[in-house]
Design a protein around this motif. Structure first.
Motif, PDB file in Angstrom:
ATOM      1  N   SER A  74       0.807  -1.215   0.000  1.00 51.74           N
ATOM      2  CA  SER A  74       0.000   0.000   0.000  1.00 51.74           C
ATOM      3  C   SER A  74       0.843   1.271   0.000  1.00 51.74           C
ATOM      4  CB  SER A  74      -0.924   0.002   1.225  1.00 51.74           C
ATOM      5  OG  SER A  74      -1.596   1.233   1.351  1.00 51.74           O
ATOM      6  N   LYS A  75       0.403   2.256  -0.782  1.00 54.51           N
ATOM      7  CA  LYS A  75       1.052   3.566  -0.824  1.00 54.51           C
ATOM      8  C   LYS A  75       0.542   4.478   0.278  1.00 54.51           C
ATOM      9  CE  LYS A  75       0.640   5.298  -4.977  1.00 54.51           C
ATOM     10  NZ  LYS A  75       0.099   5.510  -6.355  1.00 54.51           N
ATOM     11  N   GLY A  76      -0.554   4.078   0.934  1.00 60.79           N
ATOM     12  CA  GLY A  76      -1.132   4.917   1.970  1.00 60.79           C
ATOM     13  C   GLY A  76      -2.610   4.625   2.121  1.00 60.79           C
ATOM     14  N   SER A 144       1.536  11.563   6.365  1.00 57.86           N
ATOM     15  CA  SER A 144       1.990  12.061   5.074  1.00 57.86           C
ATOM     16  C   SER A 144       1.534  11.165   3.921  1.00 57.86           C
ATOM     17  CB  SER A 144       3.519  12.165   5.051  1.00 57.86           C
ATOM     18  OG  SER A 144       4.125  10.888   5.171  1.00 57.86           O
ATOM     19  N   LYS A 145       0.939  10.007   4.267  1.00 56.04           N
ATOM     20  CA  LYS A 145       0.454   9.072   3.248  1.00 56.04           C
ATOM     21  C   LYS A 145      -1.069   8.920   3.291  1.00 56.04           C
ATOM     22  CE  LYS A 145       4.766   6.410   3.220  1.00 56.04           C
ATOM     23  NZ  LYS A 145       5.385   5.073   3.391  1.00 56.04           N
ATOM     24  N   ILE A 146      -1.734   9.819   4.007  1.00 60.03           N
ATOM     25  CA  ILE A 146      -3.195   9.757   4.112  1.00 60.03           C
ATOM     26  C   ILE A 146      -3.830  10.856   3.262  1.00 60.03           C
ATOM     27  CG2 ILE A 146      -5.188   9.985   5.637  1.00 60.03           C
ATOM     28  CD1 ILE A 146      -3.545   8.843   7.895  1.00 60.03           C
ATOM     29  N   ILE A 147      -4.771  10.466   2.429  1.00 64.54           N
ATOM     30  CA  ILE A 147      -5.565  11.404   1.628  1.00 64.54           C
ATOM     31  C   ILE A 147      -6.978  11.428   2.196  1.00 64.54           C
ATOM     32  CG2 ILE A 147      -6.578  11.856  -0.635  1.00 64.54           C
ATOM     33  CD1 ILE A 147      -4.086  10.572  -1.871  1.00 64.54           C
ATOM     34  N   ILE A 148      -7.450  12.596   2.578  1.00 65.82           N
ATOM     35  CA  ILE A 148      -8.826  12.745   3.062  1.00 65.82           C
ATOM     36  C   ILE A 148      -9.715  13.045   1.863  1.00 65.82           C
ATOM     37  CG2 ILE A 148     -10.393  14.079   4.510  1.00 65.82           C
ATOM     38  CD1 ILE A 148      -8.079  14.617   6.400  1.00 65.82           C
ATOM     39  N   TYR A 149     -10.757  12.240   1.715  1.00 67.39           N
ATOM     40  CA  TYR A 149     -11.640  12.343   0.548  1.00 67.39           C
ATOM     41  C   TYR A 149     -13.082  12.494   1.049  1.00 67.39           C
ATOM     42  CZ  TYR A 149     -13.277  11.020  -4.231  1.00 67.39           C
ATOM     43  OH  TYR A 149     -13.841  10.997  -5.482  1.00 67.39           O
ATOM     44  N   ASN A 163      -8.363  20.638   7.984  1.00 69.00           N
ATOM     45  CA  ASN A 163      -7.999  21.904   8.614  1.00 69.00           C
ATOM     46  C   ASN A 163      -7.241  21.689   9.916  1.00 69.00           C
ATOM     47  OD1 ASN A 163      -8.866  23.991  10.839  1.00 69.00           O
ATOM     48  ND2 ASN A 163      -9.035  25.115   8.908  1.00 69.00           N
ATOM     49  N   ARG A 164      -7.605  20.625  10.642  1.00 67.10           N
ATOM     50  CA  ARG A 164      -7.028  20.364  11.961  1.00 67.10           C
ATOM     51  C   ARG A 164      -5.935  19.304  11.952  1.00 67.10           C
ATOM     52  NH1 ARG A 164     -11.507  22.957  12.449  1.00 67.10           N
ATOM     53  NH2 ARG A 164     -12.253  23.856  14.406  1.00 67.10           N
ATOM     54  N   ASN A 165      -5.580  18.827  10.752  1.00 65.57           N
ATOM     55  CA  ASN A 165      -4.534  17.820  10.633  1.00 65.57           C
ATOM     56  C   ASN A 165      -3.638  18.149   9.453  1.00 65.57           C
ATOM     57  OD1 ASN A 165      -5.308  15.520  12.702  1.00 65.57           O
ATOM     58  ND2 ASN A 165      -7.236  16.173  11.753  1.00 65.57           N
ATOM     59  N   HIS A 166      -2.766  17.227   9.101  1.00 65.10           N
ATOM     60  CA  HIS A 166      -1.808  17.487   8.020  1.00 65.10           C
ATOM     61  C   HIS A 166      -1.711  16.303   7.067  1.00 65.10           C
ATOM     62  CE1 HIS A 166      -0.512  21.126  10.120  1.00 65.10           C
ATOM     63  NE2 HIS A 166      -0.523  20.415  11.230  1.00 65.10           N
ATOM     64  N   PRO A 167      -2.818  16.021   6.363  1.00 61.59           N
ATOM     65  CA  PRO A 167      -2.803  14.902   5.424  1.00 61.59           C
ATOM     66  C   PRO A 167      -2.002  15.217   4.168  1.00 61.59           C
ATOM     67  CG  PRO A 167      -4.844  16.097   5.216  1.00 61.59           C
ATOM     68  CD  PRO A 167      -4.107  16.716   6.378  1.00 61.59           C
ATOM     69  N   LYS A 168      -1.853  14.207   3.342  1.00 65.56           N
ATOM     70  CA  LYS A 168      -1.125  14.377   2.082  1.00 65.56           C
ATOM     71  C   LYS A 168      -1.905  15.251   1.119  1.00 65.56           C
ATOM     72  CE  LYS A 168       0.827  11.683  -1.754  1.00 65.56           C
ATOM     73  NZ  LYS A 168       1.063  10.314  -2.291  1.00 65.56           N
ATOM     74  N   SER A 264      -4.102  11.256 -11.903  1.00 64.77           N
ATOM     75  CA  SER A 264      -2.963  12.147 -11.704  1.00 64.77           C
ATOM     76  C   SER A 264      -2.711  12.398 -10.217  1.00 64.77           C
ATOM     77  CB  SER A 264      -3.229  13.483 -12.411  1.00 64.77           C
ATOM     78  OG  SER A 264      -2.202  14.418 -12.149  1.00 64.77           O
ATOM     79  N   ILE A 265      -3.786  12.506  -9.439  1.00 67.05           N
ATOM     80  CA  ILE A 265      -3.667  12.762  -7.997  1.00 67.05           C
ATOM     81  C   ILE A 265      -3.179  11.531  -7.248  1.00 67.05           C
ATOM     82  CG2 ILE A 265      -4.948  13.362  -5.900  1.00 67.05           C
ATOM     83  CD1 ILE A 265      -6.927  14.875  -7.788  1.00 67.05           C
ATOM     84  N   LEU A 266      -3.748  10.385  -7.578  1.00 72.28           N
ATOM     85  CA  LEU A 266      -3.460   9.157  -6.827  1.00 72.28           C
ATOM     86  C   LEU A 266      -2.350   8.309  -7.446  1.00 72.28           C
ATOM     87  CD1 LEU A 266      -7.112   7.971  -6.058  1.00 72.28           C
ATOM     88  CD2 LEU A 266      -5.609   9.373  -4.635  1.00 72.28           C
ATOM     89  N   GLY A 267      -2.042   8.584  -8.698  1.00 75.17           N
ATOM     90  CA  GLY A 267      -1.078   7.736  -9.405  1.00 75.17           C
ATOM     91  C   GLY A 267       0.355   7.907  -8.931  1.00 75.17           C
TER      92      GLY A 267
END
Length: 267
Positions: A74-76, A144-149, A163-168, A264-267
């Motif tokens: 897994s990439k994240g 740094s490997k988490i994307i919030i969707y 806003n309250r965290n630092h996702p990728k 492009s975003i996830l690749g």
């Protein structure tokens, strides 16, 4: 000259009707805003992709049900926040293909949705539950490997979480400027800012998000106006707005432009 009695009675009836509508909306807003589909606790999920079912305790008496799609190497993680209806069975079927980009996916049902316990009573519960589960996933994934969707209603929860965290990255599909603005669009006669318990101030959350932001919206969306998302994108200088010509509220993933951008975003 005194006002005729019949005029006074008509005015009184009009005022009573107005207050009745407003009071009725306030009491019934959960039923009007949310349309969950319940599942029996023994329901067995079936998906094409590898997954496991999980539970998260958000209070002493309430556990929320989740689906965790898993891939090798897994990439994240894609931390997915769904819309105002259905449950993880429906959304899991819709988004499981995103694992093809090498990401695990975690999506959970809000209180009262699917197998999840509890009952929605206020926005704070939604925001707090998302925070608790996100913090649990931070024990398993580097942020740094988490994307919030976020999708639809879930975009307001996703924006606050970012806003309250630092996702990728933060991905918002069919977002609204804020929920008060959306209610005004559909129910212009209601004093939305005074009576709704659900405000979802995405417009206030977005400006302090530090990660890349991607907003997708269809030009033919009748549920959340296109201009609502466009206004939102103008609040952050680094936000990228992807307009899907002809897209409606539920079909953006079927468009070539969406597929190209998400790759492009996830690749």
């Amino acid at each position: 000259m005194a006002t005729p009695l019949w005029i006074t009675l008509i005015i009184g009836c009009i005022i009573a009707i107005i207050f009745g509508i407003i009071f009725g909306f306030y009491l019934l807003q959960e039923a009007l805003i949310f349309n969950p589909v319940k599942l029996n606790k023994d329901f067995k999920f079936h998906f094409d992709k590898t997954f496991k079912e999980r539970w998260f305790n958000v209070s002493e008496k309430i556990a929320l049900n989740a689906i965790h799609f898993l891939v090798e190497d897994s990439k994240g993680l894609i931390f997915y926040l769904h819309g105002n209806a259905e449950n993880v069975k429906y959304y899991g079927e819709e988004i499981q293909h995103l694992t093809d980009f090498g990401y695990d996916i975690l999506l959970f049902d809000y209180r009262g949705f699917g197998k999840s316990g509890g009952k929605l009573k206020r926005e704070r519960d939604l925001q707090r539950d998302a925070k608790i589960i996100y913090q649990e996933m931070l024990k398993e994934y580097d942020e740094s490997k988490i994307i919030i969707y976020g999708y639809s209603l879930g975009t307001g929860i996703a924006a606050r979480l970012a806003n309250r965290n630092h996702p990728k990255a933060l991905i918002l599909e069919t977002p609204y400027y804020n929920f008060i603005d959306l209610i005004r669009c559909h129910k212009a006669y209601l004093p939305a800012d005074l009576i709704t318990k659900y405000k979802f101030r995405t417009d206030r959350y977005l400006d302090q998000v530090t990660c890349p932001i991607y907003l997708f919206h269809g030009t033919e969306d009748k549920q959340i106006p296109y201009n609502s998302a466009l206004r939102l994108s103008n609040l952050h200088p680094k936000a990228k707005f992807i307009s899907i010509e002809g897209g409606t509220h539920n079909d953006l993933m079927s468009f070539p432009e969406f597929k190209k951008e998400i790759a492009s975003i996830l690749g």
